[in-house]
Design a protein around this motif. Structure first.
Motif, PDB file in Angstrom:
ATOM      1  N   ILE A 168       0.850  -1.345   0.143  1.00 19.24           N
ATOM      2  CA  ILE A 168       0.072  -0.093  -0.064  1.00 19.24           C
ATOM      3  C   ILE A 168       1.047   1.353  -0.004  1.00 19.24           C
ATOM      4  O   ILE A 168       0.809   2.241  -0.884  1.00 19.24           O
ATOM      5  N   SER A 169       1.737   1.197   1.017  1.00 22.46           N
ATOM      6  CA  SER A 169       2.738   2.550   1.005  1.00 22.46           C
ATOM      7  C   SER A 169       3.564   2.519  -0.431  1.00 22.46           C
ATOM      8  O   SER A 169       4.019   3.403  -0.990  1.00 22.46           O
ATOM      9  N   ILE A 170       3.973   1.296  -0.661  1.00 21.65           N
ATOM     10  CA  ILE A 170       4.655   1.433  -2.207  1.00 21.65           C
ATOM     11  C   ILE A 170       4.126   1.805  -3.234  1.00 21.65           C
ATOM     12  O   ILE A 170       4.640   2.703  -4.092  1.00 21.65           O
ATOM     13  N   SER A 171       2.976   1.388  -3.295  1.00 21.59           N
ATOM     14  CA  SER A 171       1.806   2.016  -4.309  1.00 21.59           C
ATOM     15  C   SER A 171       1.692   3.316  -4.120  1.00 21.59           C
ATOM     16  O   SER A 171       1.886   4.096  -5.360  1.00 21.59           O
ATOM     17  N   LYS A 172       1.596   3.913  -3.126  1.00 22.73           N
ATOM     18  CA  LYS A 172       1.482   5.459  -2.940  1.00 22.73           C
ATOM     19  C   LYS A 172       2.586   6.155  -3.503  1.00 22.73           C
ATOM     20  O   LYS A 172       2.494   7.354  -4.097  1.00 22.73           O
ATOM     21  N   ILE A 173       4.015   5.847  -3.224  1.00 20.90           N
ATOM     22  CA  ILE A 173       5.137   6.247  -3.588  1.00 20.90           C
ATOM     23  C   ILE A 173       5.049   6.384  -5.029  1.00 20.90           C
ATOM     24  O   ILE A 173       5.374   7.491  -5.669  1.00 20.90           O
ATOM     25  N   PHE A 174       4.963   5.335  -5.446  1.00 17.49           N
ATOM     26  CA  PHE A 174       4.840   4.995  -7.208  1.00 17.49           C
ATOM     27  C   PHE A 174       3.766   6.093  -7.986  1.00 17.49           C
ATOM     28  O   PHE A 174       4.024   6.668  -9.068  1.00 17.49           O
ATOM     29  N   LYS A 175       2.736   6.217  -7.189  1.00 21.87           N
ATOM     30  CA  LYS A 175       1.753   7.150  -7.731  1.00 21.87           C
ATOM     31  C   LYS A 175       2.093   8.611  -7.808  1.00 21.87           C
ATOM     32  O   LYS A 175       1.738   9.093  -8.613  1.00 21.87           O
ATOM     33  N   LYS A 176       2.669   8.880  -6.709  1.00 23.06           N
ATOM     34  CA  LYS A 176       2.973  10.220  -6.577  1.00 23.06           C
ATOM     35  C   LYS A 176       4.150  10.673  -7.200  1.00 23.06           C
ATOM     36  O   LYS A 176       4.692  11.671  -7.375  1.00 23.06           O
ATOM     37  N   LEU A 177       5.017   9.788  -7.840  1.00 24.04           N
ATOM     38  CA  LEU A 177       6.355  10.010  -8.612  1.00 24.04           C
ATOM     39  C   LEU A 177       6.049  11.005  -9.613  1.00 24.04           C
ATOM     40  O   LEU A 177       5.318  10.811 -10.410  1.00 24.04           O
TER      41      LEU A 177
END
Ligand code: DC
Length: 225
Positions: A55-64
């Motif tokens: 979940i946290s990893i997805s947030k990071i990639f989405k905000k990239l």
């Protein structure tokens, strides 16, 4: 509609070097899709996110939202206002990137970002799944490869400048390991895309490879459109 040329291939096959030179020659933008996987991995390391916290990893990639700036005449990659160009290919990043690149959630997020970038202007995009998954309808696809030994030699040459303790044998072992990880993962494994032109650079220098790509381009439906 913008034109898209795809270049896929294993690590250190020369696809980014060739892709950038080719793009400069024909006036396209060049995107190395691996950079997005590396940037996300860098932030996962920076914020010490556990590698199973999708979940946290997805947030990071989405905000990239990287910025590509020219600093002293060279392309620099900035994330969160920090110039990270020199650390994107560090051993720490090399280690976790294939793990994160195997998550379907990460690939789905980056697929949308990559398709958006390629739809804006004429683009050459390099990666592992660009001709097969991201732009399967591309009219000109390349698959650039070379033997593991030659690719390891090339990587050793550039990596040993930063790490004098590194041996060629270590780099060869790591190259083979990454090939295995990239080609056996369940989601979007590295493979030769349908209708891709295979270029083996084991015995070819940059100039010769570039000339080959140009010849195919001139005879392609993209050039003749
Ligand atoms: O091309 P590279 O070595 O910078 O790629 C870094 C990692 O990202 C590598 O493990 C493969 C992965 N990658 C991918 O899975 N799909 C892409 N389109 C590009 C890179």
């Amino acid at each position: 509609m913008a034109n898209i040329i795809t270049i896929d291939g294993p690590s250190a096959s020369g696809k980014s070097t060739i892709g950038l030179l080719f793009a400069q020659k024909i006036g396209y933008q060049f995107i190395d899709s691996g950079i997005f996987y590396r940037l996300g991995s860098l932030l996962v390391l920076k914020y010490k996110v556990p590698l199973n916290d999708i979940i946290s990893i997805s947030k990071i990639f989405k905000k990239l939202n990287p910025k590509f700036n020219l600093i002293n005449g060279r392309q620099a990659i900035l994330i969160e206002d920090e110039n990270v160009t020199s650390i994107l290919h560090s051993e720490k990043v090399n280690k976790i990137t294939p793990i994160l690149a195997a998550y379907k959630q990460v690939r789905d997020i980056l697929k949308i970002k990559q398709q958006k970038i390629g739809s804006i202007s004429n683009t050459i995009m390099a990666g592992r799944d660009i001709g097969s998954e991201i732009f399967p309808e591309s009219k000109l696809k390349f698959y650039i490869t070379a033997s593991p030994e030659v690719r390891a030699k090339r990587r050793f040459k550039s990596m040993s400048k930063e790490n004098s303790k590194l041996t060629y044998e270590q780099v060869l072992e790591e190259t083979k390991k990454r090939d295995y990880q990239d080609s056996t993962r369940l989601i979007s494994p590295l493979r030769i895309p349908d209708k891709a032109i295979i270029i083996d650079t084991t015995k070819m220098n940059i100039e010769k490879t570039l000339k080959k790509l140009e010849d195919y381009y001139i005879n392609s439906p993209i050039f003749n459109a």
